[in-house]
Scaffold this active site. Structure first.
Site, short mmCIF file in Angstrom:
data_model
loop_
_atom_site.label_atom_id
_atom_site.label_comp_id
_atom_site.label_asym_id
_atom_site.label_seq_id
_atom_site.Cartn_x
_atom_site.Cartn_y
_atom_site.Cartn_z
N ASP A 93 26.46 -10.20 28.52
CA ASP A 93 25.47 -11.09 27.93
C ASP A 93 25.79 -12.50 28.40
O ASP A 93 26.93 -12.95 28.28
CB ASP A 93 25.57 -11.00 26.39
CG ASP A 93 24.50 -11.82 25.69
OD1 ASP A 93 23.37 -11.91 26.21
OD2 ASP A 93 24.79 -12.37 24.61
N ASP A 107 24.40 -16.52 28.13
CA ASP A 107 23.48 -17.44 27.45
C ASP A 107 23.72 -18.86 27.93
O ASP A 107 24.88 -19.26 28.13
CB ASP A 107 23.75 -17.44 25.93
CG ASP A 107 23.36 -16.15 25.26
OD1 ASP A 107 22.25 -15.66 25.53
OD2 ASP A 107 24.16 -15.62 24.47
N ARG A 138 26.31 -4.21 24.87
CA ARG A 138 25.93 -4.61 26.22
C ARG A 138 27.16 -4.86 27.10
O ARG A 138 28.15 -5.42 26.63
CB ARG A 138 25.03 -5.83 26.24
CG ARG A 138 25.63 -7.17 25.79
CD ARG A 138 25.81 -7.39 24.33
NE ARG A 138 24.65 -7.26 23.49
CZ ARG A 138 23.80 -8.25 23.25
NH1 ARG A 138 23.98 -9.44 23.75
NH2 ARG A 138 22.79 -8.06 22.45
N ARG A 149 23.04 -4.31 32.51
CA ARG A 149 22.40 -4.67 31.24
C ARG A 149 20.93 -4.29 31.29
O ARG A 149 20.21 -4.67 32.20
CB ARG A 149 22.52 -6.18 31.00
CG ARG A 149 21.67 -6.73 29.88
CD ARG A 149 22.38 -6.63 28.56
NE ARG A 149 21.59 -7.14 27.45
CZ ARG A 149 21.67 -8.38 26.97
NH1 ARG A 149 22.48 -9.24 27.54
NH2 ARG A 149 20.95 -8.75 25.94
N1 LIG Z 1 31.77 -10.93 18.46
C1 LIG Z 1 30.56 -11.00 18.98
N2 LIG Z 1 29.50 -10.57 18.25
C2 LIG Z 1 28.26 -10.66 18.78
C3 LIG Z 1 28.04 -11.17 20.06
C4 LIG Z 1 29.16 -11.60 20.80
O1 LIG Z 1 29.03 -12.07 21.95
N3 LIG Z 1 30.40 -11.52 20.23
N4 LIG Z 1 26.78 -11.28 20.56
C5 LIG Z 1 25.73 -10.90 19.83
C6 LIG Z 1 24.36 -11.03 20.35
O2 LIG Z 1 24.26 -11.85 21.41
C7 LIG Z 1 25.86 -10.34 18.49
N5 LIG Z 1 27.21 -10.26 18.03
#
Ligand SMILES: Nc1nc2c(c(=O)[nH]1)N=C(CO)CN2
Length: 184
Positions: A106, A108, A103, A91
């Site tokens: 991710d 969080d 990415r 990333r």
């Molecule tokens: N379906 C889905 N869409 C997203 C995601 C995600 O984890 N799943 N994360 C995002 C930005 O963090 C923006 N959009």
């Protein structure tokens, strides 16, 4: 003495997502890597959820999951570990680009105990949980009775509420209103 350290552990929920590469295996490998961090105990990982990208335009669908952990690490230290794991999966946080990027991984912090925080580096609970079914569905699967420390609502209730809102939005776009010919 074991009990004393046990008492300092905080329950936290982590959001995991990937839309580049083999999502399910990246998410599982990242989860295992998180388990190797000193001061982090893994409790449970949700099922994988596949969804179209929201709030961004991309061809690549996401694999998302939510993990429940117990940790001795304070939020900034936990966040640094998440950044380190993201980087290990390639990333790159691009500066100067707008909006969300595709990415490989991710991570969080969604919730950290009952902590409410509003700092430039970290907002807790994560500010967009209630708008994101790809977070609420796995969260409600893991722990339907978990209560958001701000609203006091359960994960199951937040999921049901968002599903209702999404259905309402779709219905609005499908509205069929009877009129008369010759009217615009
Ligand atoms: N379906 C889905 N869409 C997203 C995601 C995600 O984890 N799943 N994360 C995002 C930005 O963090 C923006 N959009």
């Amino acid at each position: 003495m074991e009990n004393e350290t046990e008492m300092d552990k905080i329950r936290a929920f982590i959001g995991l997502g990937s839309n580049l590469g083999d999502g399910p295996s990246i998410v599982q490998d990242a989860w295992r890597m998180l388990g190797e961090v000193a001061g982090v105990d893994l409790l449970a990982l949700s099922s994988p959820y596949k969804s179209a990208p929201v709030e961004m335009s991309s061809q690549h669908w996401f694999t998302n999951g939510v993990g429940k952990i117990e940790t001795l690490l304070p939020p900034p230290a936990l966040l640094q570990e998440l950044f380190r794991i993201e980087a290990a999966f390639g990333r790159k946080r691009k500066s100067g680009s707008f909006g969300y990027q595709d990415r490989p991984l991710d991570l969080d912090i969604l919730y950290y105990g009952e902590i409410i925080l509003d700092e430039p580096e970290l907002i807790l609970p994560h500010p967009r949980i209630r708008e994101r079914l790809f977070v609420l569905s796995p969260l409600a699967e893991l722990d339907p009775d978990f209560r958001d420390p701000v609203s006091g609502e359960t994960a199951a209730a937040m999921e049901a509420e968002l599903k209702r809102k999404i259905a309402e939005k779709v219905m609005k776009n499908q509205e069929i209103i009877r009129g008369k010919w010759g009217e615009s």
